[in-house]
Design a protein around this motif. Structure first.
Motif, PDB file in Angstrom:
ATOM      1  N   UNK A   1      -5.734  -6.840  15.140  1.00 50.90           N
ATOM      2  CA  UNK A   1      -4.936  -6.177  16.171  1.00 50.90           C
ATOM      3  C   UNK A   1      -3.466  -6.131  15.774  1.00 50.90           C
ATOM      4  N   UNK A   2      -2.981  -7.195  15.153  1.00 54.25           N
ATOM      5  CA  UNK A   2      -1.614  -7.188  14.631  1.00 54.25           C
ATOM      6  C   UNK A   2      -1.467  -6.124  13.547  1.00 54.25           C
ATOM      7  N   UNK A   3      -2.473  -6.015  12.693  1.00 52.19           N
ATOM      8  CA  UNK A   3      -2.435  -4.986  11.665  1.00 52.19           C
ATOM      9  C   UNK A   3      -2.400  -3.593  12.258  1.00 52.19           C
ATOM     10  N   UNK A   4      -3.211  -3.346  13.280  1.00 49.58           N
ATOM     11  CA  UNK A   4      -3.238  -2.033  13.919  1.00 49.58           C
ATOM     12  C   UNK A   4      -1.909  -1.715  14.594  1.00 49.58           C
ATOM     13  N   UNK A   5      -1.204  -2.747  15.042  1.00 48.96           N
ATOM     14  CA  UNK A   5       0.098  -2.544  15.696  1.00 48.96           C
ATOM     15  C   UNK A   5       1.226  -2.350  14.694  1.00 48.96           C
ATOM     16  N   UNK A   6       0.930  -2.482  13.388  1.00 45.47           N
ATOM     17  CA  UNK A   6       1.955  -2.282  12.363  1.00 45.47           C
ATOM     18  C   UNK A   6       2.738  -3.515  12.011  1.00 45.47           C
ATOM     19  N   UNK A   7       2.259  -4.682  12.432  1.00 47.97           N
ATOM     20  CA  UNK A   7       3.002  -5.917  12.164  1.00 47.97           C
ATOM     21  C   UNK A   7       3.148  -6.165  10.669  1.00 47.97           C
ATOM     22  N   UNK A   8       2.081  -5.968   9.926  1.00 48.15           N
ATOM     23  CA  UNK A   8       2.117  -6.248   8.493  1.00 48.15           C
ATOM     24  C   UNK A   8       2.643  -5.070   7.677  1.00 48.15           C
ATOM     25  N   UNK A   9       2.446  -3.854   8.183  1.00 45.51           N
ATOM     26  CA  UNK A   9       2.850  -2.656   7.445  1.00 45.51           C
ATOM     27  C   UNK A   9       4.225  -2.153   7.846  1.00 45.51           C
ATOM     28  N   UNK A  10       4.964  -2.952   8.580  1.00 45.28           N
ATOM     29  CA  UNK A  10       6.234  -2.478   9.144  1.00 45.28           C
ATOM     30  C   UNK A  10       7.193  -1.955   8.086  1.00 45.28           C
ATOM     31  N   UNK A  11       7.282  -2.620   6.934  1.00 42.56           N
ATOM     32  CA  UNK A  11       8.266  -2.240   5.917  1.00 42.56           C
ATOM     33  C   UNK A  11       7.691  -1.323   4.832  1.00 42.56           C
ATOM     34  N   UNK A  12       6.426  -0.987   4.940  1.00 40.10           N
ATOM     35  CA  UNK A  12       5.856  -0.053   3.974  1.00 40.10           C
ATOM     36  C   UNK A  12       6.332   1.366   4.275  1.00 40.10           C
ATOM     37  N   UNK A  13       6.563   2.194   3.243  1.00 36.43           N
ATOM     38  CA  UNK A  13       6.961   3.586   3.489  1.00 36.43           C
ATOM     39  C   UNK A  13       5.885   4.342   4.271  1.00 36.43           C
ATOM     40  N   UNK A  14       6.306   5.323   5.038  1.00 34.66           N
ATOM     41  CA  UNK A  14       5.361   6.090   5.842  1.00 34.66           C
ATOM     42  C   UNK A  14       4.335   6.805   4.979  1.00 34.66           C
ATOM     43  N   UNK A  15       4.755   7.277   3.795  1.00 33.71           N
ATOM     44  CA  UNK A  15       3.808   7.966   2.925  1.00 33.71           C
ATOM     45  C   UNK A  15       2.721   7.039   2.388  1.00 33.71           C
ATOM     46  N   UNK A  16       2.940   5.720   2.505  1.00 39.26           N
ATOM     47  CA  UNK A  16       1.924   4.749   2.090  1.00 39.26           C
ATOM     48  C   UNK A  16       1.159   4.185   3.287  1.00 39.26           C
TER      49      UNK A  16
END
Length: 285
Positions: free
Chosen positions: A45-60
């Motif tokens: 659920x944290x992953x789906x909310x963008x917790x881990x991907x917050x700093x990844x570029x949008x294109x990734x």
């Protein structure tokens, strides 16, 4: 330089707090203490909310935000005492498949310790010969390894942000208790000694918060080290003072204060302990 939060940053912090209040409230915290182990559903659920991907570029497939925003997320995680190798999984999101989505749990071997080794899918660093050790924090299982690899500055800063969130939470707990607990016919918050304790807690928390947020903008190693020192002091010092405000009640298992103190102790040793942080700051000066 203007360090005030933007409207988008306020909304981000508010959204994360609402998610954690709904998904990891006090009952969930206590259930986690009793059960042990990592809640994989919460992790996803944290992953789906963008917790881990917050700093990844949008294109990734990421959110495309920066380190200042990540600091806000980890302040909220520290405030809630959210368990698990959050920092390692967040930092590895761009390199380890599945980490950004919360499908993979990543931990790391640093400072001779590995948290959540048994629950992790991927271990960064050398964890060969890891030996389980008793952790003072019931929500941070630990293994000890021979090597003492150092954590990277981003991991150190996000750990400091967790400490700031914990320091803020214990300040709020102390103030709320001082308002409701009565002694000699009045709330204990009316007594000067208690006022001084609460005021000191606020000063420590805000000083550490300013240092952490400033370091998130500059990312300078010396400023990160200084921020970690202040954040560790705020988290441990505020938890101790919160215990004093609570009195005997604060030392019971039913109160949550001891959980904040124990987690603060562990975080202080997991990444850039005080002795080395002091050396980094001193060398810079």
């Amino acid at each position: 330089m203007d360090f005030r939060l933007t409207e988008d940053q306020h909304a981000l912090r508010r959204g994360v707090r609402e998610l954690l209040d709904r998904r990891f409230d006090r009952d969930a915290l206590r259930a986690a203490v009793d059960a042990g182990g990592l809640d994989r559903e919460l992790w996803r659920e944290l992953g789906a909310a963008g917790f881990f991907a917050l700093r990844l570029p949008e294109e990734e497939g990421g959110v495309g935000l920066g380190l200042p925003e990540a600091v806000l997320l980890f302040e909220e995680a520290g405030r809630a005492l959210l368990p698990g190798p959050l920092v390692s999984t967040h930092v590895a999101a761009g390199a380890v498949p599945g980490a950004a989505e919360g499908e993979v749990v990543v931990t790391e071997a640093a400072e001779g310790l590995v948290p959540w080794l048994d629950a992790a899918d991927v271990v960064l660093g050398d964890a060969a010969g890891a030996v389980p050790v008793r952790s003072v924090d019931p929500l941070t299982p630990l293994h000890r390894v021979q090597g003492r690899a150092e954590a990277d500055p981003v991991s150190v800063l996000l750990t400091a942000a967790e400490q700031v969130g914990s320091a803020e939470r214990t300040t709020g707990m102390a103030v709320a208790y001082a308002r409701e607990r009565e002694q000699f016919g009045q709330a204990i918050g009316a007594f000067q000694a208690v006022k001084h304790l609460c005021a000191g807690m606020l000063v420590r928390a805000e000083l550490a918060r300013a240092a952490v947020r400033a370091a998130s903008v500059t990312a300078a190693p010396a400023e990160v080290a200084g921020a970690k020192l202040l954040a560790d002091e705020a988290a441990t010092g505020n938890a101790r003072d919160c215990l004093q405000v609570f009195g005997g009640m604060g030392f019971t298992w039913e109160a949550d204060v001891h959980l904040h103190l124990k987690r603060a102790w562990v975080r202080a040793e997991l990444r850039l302990p005080a002795a080395r942080a002091e050396e980094l700051v001193a060398a810079h000066l």
